[in-house]
Design a protein around this motif. Structure first.
Motif, PDB file in Angstrom:
ATOM      1  N   SER A  27       0.833  -1.209   0.000  1.00 51.71           N
ATOM      2  CA  SER A  27       0.000   0.000   0.000  1.00 51.71           C
ATOM      3  C   SER A  27       0.871   1.265   0.000  1.00 51.71           C
ATOM      4  CB  SER A  27      -1.013  -0.001   1.150  1.00 51.71           C
ATOM      5  OG  SER A  27      -0.528  -0.587   2.302  1.00 51.71           O
ATOM      6  N   LEU A  28       2.009   1.204   0.674  1.00 50.47           N
ATOM      7  CA  LEU A  28       2.935   2.349   0.631  1.00 50.47           C
ATOM      8  C   LEU A  28       3.421   2.576  -0.802  1.00 50.47           C
ATOM      9  CD1 LEU A  28       5.271   2.000   3.745  1.00 50.47           C
ATOM     10  CD2 LEU A  28       3.940   4.025   3.128  1.00 50.47           C
ATOM     11  N   GLY A  29       3.697   1.471  -1.490  1.00 46.35           N
ATOM     12  CA  GLY A  29       4.178   1.545  -2.869  1.00 46.35           C
ATOM     13  C   GLY A  29       3.154   2.203  -3.781  1.00 46.35           C
ATOM     14  N   TYR A  30       1.890   1.818  -3.631  1.00 44.29           N
ATOM     15  CA  TYR A  30       0.817   2.440  -4.435  1.00 44.29           C
ATOM     16  C   TYR A  30       0.753   3.939  -4.150  1.00 44.29           C
ATOM     17  CZ  TYR A  30      -1.366  -1.915  -6.072  1.00 44.29           C
ATOM     18  OH  TYR A  30      -1.629  -3.099  -6.714  1.00 44.29           O
ATOM     19  N   LEU A  31       0.788   4.301  -2.879  1.00 40.11           N
ATOM     20  CA  LEU A  31       0.675   5.717  -2.504  1.00 40.11           C
ATOM     21  C   LEU A  31       1.826   6.533  -3.089  1.00 40.11           C
ATOM     22  CD1 LEU A  31      -0.790   7.859  -0.652  1.00 40.11           C
ATOM     23  CD2 LEU A  31       0.957   7.327   1.040  1.00 40.11           C
ATOM     24  N   LEU A 171       3.887   2.877  15.112  1.00 41.99           N
ATOM     25  CA  LEU A 171       4.649   4.065  14.710  1.00 41.99           C
ATOM     26  C   LEU A 171       4.411   5.200  15.723  1.00 41.99           C
ATOM     27  CD1 LEU A 171       3.991   4.204  10.858  1.00 41.99           C
ATOM     28  CD2 LEU A 171       6.188   3.819  11.972  1.00 41.99           C
ATOM     29  N   PRO A 172       5.355   6.113  15.850  1.00 39.74           N
ATOM     30  CA  PRO A 172       5.150   7.246  16.762  1.00 39.74           C
ATOM     31  C   PRO A 172       4.266   8.312  16.092  1.00 39.74           C
ATOM     32  CG  PRO A 172       7.312   7.376  15.755  1.00 39.74           C
ATOM     33  CD  PRO A 172       6.694   6.124  15.233  1.00 39.74           C
ATOM     34  N   LYS A 264      21.880   2.035  10.414  1.00 41.39           N
ATOM     35  CA  LYS A 264      20.846   2.505  11.333  1.00 41.39           C
ATOM     36  C   LYS A 264      20.298   3.854  10.850  1.00 41.39           C
ATOM     37  CE  LYS A 264      20.074   3.128  16.259  1.00 41.39           C
ATOM     38  NZ  LYS A 264      20.683   3.339  17.557  1.00 41.39           N
ATOM     39  N   SER A 265      21.206   4.736  10.383  1.00 47.20           N
ATOM     40  CA  SER A 265      20.721   6.058   9.948  1.00 47.20           C
ATOM     41  C   SER A 265      19.909   5.962   8.652  1.00 47.20           C
ATOM     42  CB  SER A 265      21.871   7.055   9.814  1.00 47.20           C
ATOM     43  OG  SER A 265      22.928   6.491   9.140  1.00 47.20           O
ATOM     44  N   GLN A 266      20.218   4.967   7.819  1.00 53.88           N
ATOM     45  CA  GLN A 266      19.397   4.775   6.610  1.00 53.88           C
ATOM     46  C   GLN A 266      17.992   4.312   6.993  1.00 53.88           C
ATOM     47  OE1 GLN A 266      22.203   2.148   4.515  1.00 53.88           O
ATOM     48  NE2 GLN A 266      21.945   3.432   2.712  1.00 53.88           N
ATOM     49  N   LEU A 267      17.932   3.424   7.970  1.00 54.62           N
ATOM     50  CA  LEU A 267      16.624   2.928   8.418  1.00 54.62           C
ATOM     51  C   LEU A 267      15.818   4.048   9.073  1.00 54.62           C
ATOM     52  CD1 LEU A 267      17.583  -0.583   9.883  1.00 54.62           C
ATOM     53  CD2 LEU A 267      16.496  -0.086   7.687  1.00 54.62           C
ATOM     54  N   GLN A 268      16.512   4.903   9.826  1.00 53.25           N
ATOM     55  CA  GLN A 268      15.831   6.046  10.458  1.00 53.25           C
ATOM     56  C   GLN A 268      15.272   6.988   9.396  1.00 53.25           C
ATOM     57  OE1 GLN A 268      18.959   7.362  13.036  1.00 53.25           O
ATOM     58  NE2 GLN A 268      18.069   6.367  14.843  1.00 53.25           N
ATOM     59  N   GLU A 269      16.082   7.201   8.356  1.00 48.38           N
ATOM     60  CA  GLU A 269      15.641   8.079   7.267  1.00 48.38           C
ATOM     61  C   GLU A 269      14.422   7.499   6.570  1.00 48.38           C
ATOM     62  OE1 GLU A 269      18.092   8.134   3.740  1.00 48.38           O
ATOM     63  OE2 GLU A 269      17.888  10.298   3.584  1.00 48.38           O
ATOM     64  N   TRP A 270      14.463   6.171   6.340  1.00 50.77           N
ATOM     65  CA  TRP A 270      13.328   5.506   5.693  1.00 50.77           C
ATOM     66  C   TRP A 270      12.058   5.674   6.540  1.00 50.77           C
ATOM     67  CZ3 TRP A 270       9.964   1.717   7.249  1.00 50.77           C
ATOM     68  CH2 TRP A 270       9.089   1.262   6.256  1.00 50.77           C
ATOM     69  N   LEU A 271      12.224   5.540   7.846  1.00 50.97           N
ATOM     70  CA  LEU A 271      11.092   5.669   8.766  1.00 50.97           C
ATOM     71  C   LEU A 271      10.525   7.087   8.723  1.00 50.97           C
ATOM     72  CD1 LEU A 271       9.641   3.817  10.736  1.00 50.97           C
ATOM     73  CD2 LEU A 271      11.149   4.627  12.536  1.00 50.97           C
ATOM     74  N   GLN A 272      11.439   8.045   8.687  1.00 55.68           N
ATOM     75  CA  GLN A 272      11.019   9.452   8.618  1.00 55.68           C
ATOM     76  C   GLN A 272      10.247   9.722   7.309  1.00 55.68           C
ATOM     77  OE1 GLN A 272      14.325  12.081   9.190  1.00 55.68           O
ATOM     78  NE2 GLN A 272      13.052  13.915   9.125  1.00 55.68           N
ATOM     79  N   ASN A 273      10.772   9.195   6.210  1.00 57.57           N
ATOM     80  CA  ASN A 273      10.082   9.347   4.923  1.00 57.57           C
ATOM     81  C   ASN A 273       8.688   8.731   4.977  1.00 57.57           C
ATOM     82  OD1 ASN A 273      12.393  10.454   3.879  1.00 57.57           O
ATOM     83  ND2 ASN A 273      13.084   8.589   2.866  1.00 57.57           N
ATOM     84  N   THR A 274       8.634   7.531   5.553  1.00 61.61           N
ATOM     85  CA  THR A 274       7.365   6.797   5.611  1.00 61.61           C
ATOM     86  C   THR A 274       6.324   7.576   6.416  1.00 61.61           C
ATOM     87  OG1 THR A 274       8.561   4.734   5.395  1.00 61.61           O
ATOM     88  CG2 THR A 274       6.345   4.571   6.306  1.00 61.61           C
ATOM     89  N   CYS A 276       6.185  10.752   6.757  1.00 64.30           N
ATOM     90  CA  CYS A 276       5.757  11.876   5.907  1.00 64.30           C
ATOM     91  C   CYS A 276       4.692  11.418   4.910  1.00 64.30           C
ATOM     92  CB  CYS A 276       6.935  12.439   5.114  1.00 64.30           C
ATOM     93  SG  CYS A 276       8.005  13.465   6.088  1.00 64.30           S
ATOM     94  N   TYR A 277       4.923  10.251   4.289  1.00 74.62           N
ATOM     95  CA  TYR A 277       3.949   9.743   3.316  1.00 74.62           C
ATOM     96  C   TYR A 277       2.616   9.427   3.985  1.00 74.62           C
ATOM     97  CZ  TYR A 277       7.150   9.494  -0.632  1.00 74.62           C
ATOM     98  OH  TYR A 277       7.980   9.827  -1.664  1.00 74.62           O
ATOM     99  N   ILE A 278       2.666   8.863   5.183  1.00 82.69           N
ATOM    100  CA  ILE A 278       1.426   8.519   5.887  1.00 82.69           C
ATOM    101  C   ILE A 278       0.658   9.798   6.252  1.00 82.69           C
ATOM    102  CG2 ILE A 278       0.495   7.486   8.006  1.00 82.69           C
ATOM    103  CD1 ILE A 278       2.648   5.314   7.745  1.00 82.69           C
ATOM    104  N   ALA A 279       1.408  10.822   6.656  1.00 80.59           N
ATOM    105  CA  ALA A 279       0.768  12.111   6.977  1.00 80.59           C
ATOM    106  C   ALA A 279       0.094  12.679   5.729  1.00 80.59           C
ATOM    107  CB  ALA A 279       1.813  13.078   7.527  1.00 80.59           C
TER     108      ALA A 279
END
Lengths: 335, 76
Positions: A27-31, A171-172, A264-274, A276-279
């Motif tokens: 679903s993230l991919g579609y969005l 998620l936070p 770890k920082s790549q995973l954090q960045e991915w989480l931050q991006n995600t 943003c997309y959910i918002a």
């Protein structure tokens, strides 16, 4: 949006209409590709009548591999420390042969108009590279190719092999109604390889396995999600993801493995991006409008909704009901 | 009924090629013995494939020498 009753989707908010709370990589991919594509497939549940051969092949290959590793782990627990490979292979083949796929066909209803019929039948494909013959070959050759696999399936605390492992991660971030957003999915296998833990994901392709093929996996949203989730589901540290690739051809199959390490920082960045997309998805749901991204219409072999979106808005429902049917994509559904 | 007690399927055939067709046409009719035969067929195919690949590698033409590439052209 059409008024037809939609199937219950547990991943959607109970409070805010059309707001997705539980997100998987699909679903993230579609969005990310196109909010309108996301609306049509996830929110309105329009699925193509003709399932892509590549998708169906991938689903069946995964089912076969799951049965294989499940049977292999059971044999190790019960009697044979080295594992019953012939028995596991038999279980894998039986699993794909017993799998009936849903076929949806549109027909002219005697009372007028179009209707669809759902049938279940053995999978049929006339594709020379993806059919039942190349599927069983891929399972047999994969088993023989990896034999005593150096990537050993992790056994979980309850004694079960870490195969087709479902996960849910909070998620936070909360919806306007106070529901906690979450990430979810299914990890193909958790393995121990070279004294480190990895998530392993099967990929089937007709492309040649080489740098061009493997470059698509870095960065890769699904693998980032699974690497992150693997570390939470399994208490040990996850080193990264292994792409277990199968190249399909008319007369042979080839295999390759590719390691994708995320810091770890790549995973954090991915989480931050995600987040943003959910918002963003929250804004679309609250405004009841999911904009089109025309830049995505012609990517790969073209979006499956391209013909629908190319029509004038008032005509689209009619075109949707011709080539698509309603089928829920629910990330919360247990496999 | 346990698999071993089942009567042989009337459609069951011994050679892997026919079994491949049967797997596509009537997958539920395959017995465990049929599946083992099917597996043996795919294994034989793999052995053959590996053999061909090895032969292909072995019979690969050696790289031409600089002289051959120049084809008699004299270097000034």
């Amino acid at each position: 949006m059409s008024n037809q009753t939609l199937a219950l989707n547990e991943s959607l908010s109970k409070e805010v209409p059309h707001l997705q709370i539980a997100w998987d990589s699909t679903s993230l991919g579609y969005l990310k590709a196109c909010p309108r594509k996301y609306q049509l497939r996830i929110i309105e549940q329009w699925s193509a009548n003709r399932n892509s051969v590549a998708l169906q092949f991938g689903i069946l290959f995964h089912k076969g591999m799951e049965a294989y590793h499940d049977a292999l782990a059971r044999s190790v627990r019960e009697a044979l420390p080295a594992g019953d490979y012939p028995g596991a292979l038999r279980a894998a083949i039986r699993a794909v042969l017993n799998e009936f796929v849903e076929v949806v066909e549109a027909y002219d209803h005697p009372d007028g108009g179009e209707a669809v019929i759902h049938r279940h039948q053995p999978w049929e494909s006339i594709c020379p590279k993806r059919n039942i013959d190349t599927l069983i070959r891929a399972l047999v050759w994969h088993s023989d190719n990896y034999g005593c696999d150096p990537a050993r399936t992790i056994v979980l605390a309850d004694g079960k092999p870490a195969v087709e492992l479902s996960f849910k991660l909070d998620l936070p971030l909360e919806s306007p109604a106070g529901e906690r957003y979450m990430l979810c999915g299914h990890i193909d296998r958790l393995v121990e390889y070279n004294d480190t833990n990895w998530v392993l994901d099967y990929k089937t392709t007709t492309m040649t396995l080489g740098d061009t093929y493997y470059s698509q996996f870095s960065p890769h949203s699904q693998l980032m999600l699974y690497t992150l989730a693997g570390g939470v589901v399994y208490t040990g540290k996850i080193h990264g993801a292994i792409v277990d690739a199968v190249q399909l051809a008319v007369g042979f199959a080839r295999f390759g493995r590719h390691l994708v390490i995320s810091t770890k920082s790549q995973l954090q960045e991915w989480l931050q991006n995600t987040i943003c997309y959910i918002a963003q998805a929250e804004r679309y749901a609250l405004s009841e409008y999911w904009p089109m991204n025309e830049e995505s219409c012609h990517k790969w072999s073209g979006c499956k909704y391209r013909d629908v979106c190319s029509k004038t808005p008032s005509m689209r429902d009619e075109f949707l009901s011709l080539d698509f049917h309603r089928e829920v994509w629910d990330p919360m559904e247990n496999r | 009924m346990p698999e071993k007690d089942k009567p042989p399927s009337p459609l069951s055939v011994a050679d892997p090629e026919s079994l491949r067709e049967l797997a596509a046409r009537d997958p539920l009719s395959l017995t465990d013995d049929d599946i083992d035969t099917l597996v043996a067929g795919y294994r034989a195919e793999r052995t053959e494939y590996i053999k061909k690949q090895t032969t292909k590698t072995r019979t690969k033409k050696p790289r031409p020498s600089v002289e051959e590439l120049l084809g008699g052209i004299e270097i000034p």
